[in-house]
Write an enzyme that holds these catalytic residues in place. Sequence first.
Site, PDB file in Angstrom:
ATOM      1  N   CYS A 116       0.774  -0.833  -0.308  1.00 46.86           N
ATOM      2  CA  CYS A 116       0.132  -0.103  -0.041  1.00 46.86           C
ATOM      3  C   CYS A 116       0.480   1.152  -0.260  1.00 46.86           C
ATOM      4  O   CYS A 116       0.006   2.165  -0.304  1.00 46.86           O
ATOM      5  CB  CYS A 116      -1.030   0.124   1.478  1.00 46.86           C
ATOM      6  SG  CYS A 116      -1.953  -1.603   0.958  1.00 46.86           S
TER       7      CYS A 116
ATOM      8  N   ASN B 244      -9.848  -0.942   0.421  1.00 50.32           N
ATOM      9  CA  ASN B 244      -8.907  -0.720  -0.025  1.00 50.32           C
ATOM     10  C   ASN B 244      -8.435  -0.701  -1.070  1.00 50.32           C
ATOM     11  O   ASN B 244      -8.276  -2.024  -1.246  1.00 50.32           O
ATOM     12  CB  ASN B 244      -8.281  -1.656   1.590  1.00 50.32           C
ATOM     13  CG  ASN B 244      -6.703  -1.876   1.320  1.00 50.32           C
ATOM     14  OD1 ASN B 244      -6.596  -1.301   0.688  1.00 50.32           O
ATOM     15  ND2 ASN B 244      -6.466  -1.867   2.255  1.00 50.32           N
TER      16      ASN B 244
ATOM     17  N   HIS C  14      -3.334   7.046   2.447  1.00 52.31           N
ATOM     18  CA  HIS C  14      -4.102   5.659   1.891  1.00 52.31           C
ATOM     19  C   HIS C  14      -5.837   4.488   3.065  1.00 52.31           C
ATOM     20  O   HIS C  14      -5.238   4.969   4.162  1.00 52.31           O
ATOM     21  CB  HIS C  14      -3.295   4.150   2.247  1.00 52.31           C
ATOM     22  CG  HIS C  14      -3.666   2.323   2.515  1.00 52.31           C
ATOM     23  ND1 HIS C  14      -4.187   2.377   1.164  1.00 52.31           N
ATOM     24  CD2 HIS C  14      -3.655   1.573   3.412  1.00 52.31           C
ATOM     25  CE1 HIS C  14      -4.357   1.142   1.448  1.00 52.31           C
ATOM     26  NE2 HIS C  14      -3.499   0.625   2.564  1.00 52.31           N
TER      27      HIS C  14
HETATM   28  N1  ACO Z   1     -17.796  -9.672   9.750  1.00 49.50           N
HETATM   29  C1  ACO Z   1     -18.331  -9.844  10.745  1.00 49.50           C
HETATM   30  N2  ACO Z   1     -17.277 -10.205  11.673  1.00 49.50           N
HETATM   31  C2  ACO Z   1     -15.787 -10.131  11.719  1.00 49.50           C
HETATM   32  C3  ACO Z   1     -15.027 -10.016  10.580  1.00 49.50           C
HETATM   33  C4  ACO Z   1     -16.057  -9.635   9.524  1.00 49.50           C
HETATM   34  N3  ACO Z   1     -16.580  -9.444   8.172  1.00 49.50           N
HETATM   35  N4  ACO Z   1     -14.138  -9.761  10.206  1.00 49.50           N
HETATM   36  C5  ACO Z   1     -13.723  -9.804  11.848  1.00 49.50           C
HETATM   37  N5  ACO Z   1     -14.820 -10.733  12.099  1.00 49.50           N
HETATM   38  C6  ACO Z   1     -14.809 -10.701  13.843  1.00 49.50           C
HETATM   39  C7  ACO Z   1     -13.204 -11.618  14.130  1.00 49.50           C
HETATM   40  O1  ACO Z   1     -13.712 -12.775  14.304  1.00 49.50           O
HETATM   41  C8  ACO Z   1     -13.492 -11.034  15.629  1.00 49.50           C
HETATM   42  O2  ACO Z   1     -14.799 -11.477  16.668  1.00 49.50           O
HETATM   43  P1  ACO Z   1     -14.186 -12.740  18.181  1.00 49.50           P
HETATM   44  O3  ACO Z   1     -13.949 -11.151  18.684  1.00 49.50           O
HETATM   45  O4  ACO Z   1     -15.207 -13.544  18.226  1.00 49.50           O
HETATM   46  O5  ACO Z   1     -12.793 -13.297  17.821  1.00 49.50           O
HETATM   47  C9  ACO Z   1     -13.875  -9.312  15.708  1.00 49.50           C
HETATM   48  O6  ACO Z   1     -14.813  -9.915  14.194  1.00 49.50           O
HETATM   49  C10 ACO Z   1     -12.961  -8.561  15.741  1.00 49.50           C
HETATM   50  O7  ACO Z   1     -11.906  -8.877  15.049  1.00 49.50           O
HETATM   51  P2  ACO Z   1     -10.672  -7.852  14.645  1.00 49.50           P
HETATM   52  O8  ACO Z   1      -9.160  -8.725  13.748  1.00 49.50           O
HETATM   53  O9  ACO Z   1      -9.931  -7.669  16.989  1.00 49.50           O
HETATM   54  O10 ACO Z   1     -11.024  -6.659  14.056  1.00 49.50           O
HETATM   55  P3  ACO Z   1     -10.357  -5.106  14.232  1.00 49.50           P
HETATM   56  O11 ACO Z   1     -11.776  -4.036  14.638  1.00 49.50           O
HETATM   57  O12 ACO Z   1      -9.049  -5.192  14.417  1.00 49.50           O
HETATM   58  O13 ACO Z   1     -11.208  -5.295  12.453  1.00 49.50           O
HETATM   59  C11 ACO Z   1      -9.919  -4.927  10.709  1.00 49.50           C
HETATM   60  C12 ACO Z   1     -10.560  -5.780  11.685  1.00 49.50           C
HETATM   61  C13 ACO Z   1     -10.397  -4.375   9.500  1.00 49.50           C
HETATM   62  C14 ACO Z   1      -9.258  -6.062   9.071  1.00 49.50           C
HETATM   63  C15 ACO Z   1      -8.765  -3.950  11.409  1.00 49.50           C
HETATM   64  O14 ACO Z   1      -7.588  -4.088  11.600  1.00 49.50           O
HETATM   65  C16 ACO Z   1      -8.090  -3.410  10.304  1.00 49.50           C
HETATM   66  O15 ACO Z   1      -8.305  -2.044   9.561  1.00 49.50           O
HETATM   67  N6  ACO Z   1      -6.231  -3.676  10.286  1.00 49.50           N
HETATM   68  C17 ACO Z   1      -6.349  -3.185   9.408  1.00 49.50           C
HETATM   69  C18 ACO Z   1      -6.122  -3.080   7.662  1.00 49.50           C
HETATM   70  C19 ACO Z   1      -4.689  -2.330   7.408  1.00 49.50           C
HETATM   71  O16 ACO Z   1      -4.420  -0.872   7.996  1.00 49.50           O
HETATM   72  N7  ACO Z   1      -4.034  -2.460   6.443  1.00 49.50           N
HETATM   73  C20 ACO Z   1      -2.165  -1.878   5.762  1.00 49.50           C
HETATM   74  C21 ACO Z   1      -2.760  -2.168   4.481  1.00 49.50           C
HETATM   75  S1  ACO Z   1      -3.935  -3.054   3.447  1.00 49.50           S
HETATM   76  C22 ACO Z   1      -2.143  -3.917   2.536  1.00 49.50           C
HETATM   77  O17 ACO Z   1      -0.946  -3.138   2.258  1.00 49.50           O
HETATM   78  C23 ACO Z   1      -3.138  -4.639   1.160  1.00 49.50           C
END
Ligand code: ACO
Length: 341
Positions: A115, A285, A255
């Site tokens: 990214c 994204n 990004h």
């Molecule tokens: N729908 C419903 N529930 C979900 C989903 C979904 N699509 N995905 C995950 N969950 C659940 C998980 O199973 C977890 O459940 P649990 O608590 O029962 O175990 C809960 O939601 C929380 O999961 P987390 O992964 O902790 O969720 P988080 O609040 O961190 O959000 C996300 C996830 C959106 C991916 C976030 O972590 C994020 O934005 N990360 C950064 C992404 C980023 O910056 N990427 C960099 C660039 S990408 C690249 O380089 C291609």
Amino acid sequence: MSLRGAAILGVGSYLPEHVLTNADLEQMVDTTDEWIVSHTGIRERRVMTDDQATSDLAYEAATRAIKDAGLSHEEIDFIIVSTFTGDYLLPATANLLQARLGCGEASGFDLLSGCTGFVLGLVTGSSLVQSGIFDHVLVVAAESLTRVTNWDDRSTCVLFGDGAGAVVLGPTKEGHGFLGAETIGQGEWAHLLMIPAGGSRKPLDEEALRAHEDKLSMAGHDVYKLSVRGVPLVCERTIAKAGLTAHEVEWVIMHQANKRIMDAAAKRFGWSPDHVPVTIDKYGNISAASMPVTLDDVYRQGKILPGEHVLFIGFGAGFALGGALFEWTKPAPAQCDGHAL
Ligand code: ACO
């Protein structure tokens, strides 16, 4: 070799027509529109057709950027394509693009930095122009992320989309255009965001395919923590290197990984949310392409004015962070009409 300035002369983007909504995803995996919107800000994303490849997306964005720059295709001297979903492992998508665009004998390369790739493309391209090595450098970021998405993994498949954005860099007066940059590499976190198989470490075999190791895997929460910690740092350092303060930055093109990360940065630096534009809601994204796509979105609306400062901030796989600051030198486009050119 005398230094001169390097400016953004043209901007363009391309998004495939097909829209995949959160409601569509609710039919595919165990998720809800409410979870996706509240955790990411994404409402829908674009998906390429089966017969499209990354160079096709790149071609459309590049054609629009070159036209916007008022140049002919033959006037492009060098091509940088930021992607990790190129048409082939070899040759570079930049070479395919040169032939298709008809950019004379322009050489180029593909730049792999997830990214953050578009920022590194801006820095490299600007340096080539400033040094006088080339006059016009085309920097494209294009990704076919739905091709490397594991559609069984709800934690990643709701995040990504396809698309491309491009800019043409060219000479300007010394001290104008590109003002400074910062990059931060944190390779010790590389394992948090990767496509595990298909390279020399783990060639693709049946077992890897069964385990979806040819698809993108991400420890989302860990990457989120690195991003939240790293983004303010790279913002601060880039602005300082350009000799400015945060209050002198009018536009922050960040990004588009998570709306919460953008909101947090805006709050921290006192930027109006209107000046940290968001496109993740409609495009998801798109990795490196998210920055030039967002730039084009704002530019087409005639919002960015000559003399204003535009800060580009990338973060992602590597783990890598990068920032580049430009003084905007272009007038608003003649027709401020969305993506239609
Ligand atoms: N729908 C419903 N529930 C979900 C989903 C979904 N699509 N995905 C995950 N969950 C659940 C998980 O199973 C977890 O459940 P649990 O608590 O029962 O175990 C809960 O939601 C929380 O999961 P987390 O992964 O902790 O969720 P988080 O609040 O961190 O959000 C996300 C996830 C959106 C991916 C976030 O972590 C994020 O934005 N990360 C950064 C992404 C980023 O910056 N990427 C960099 C660039 S990408 C690249 O380089 C291609």
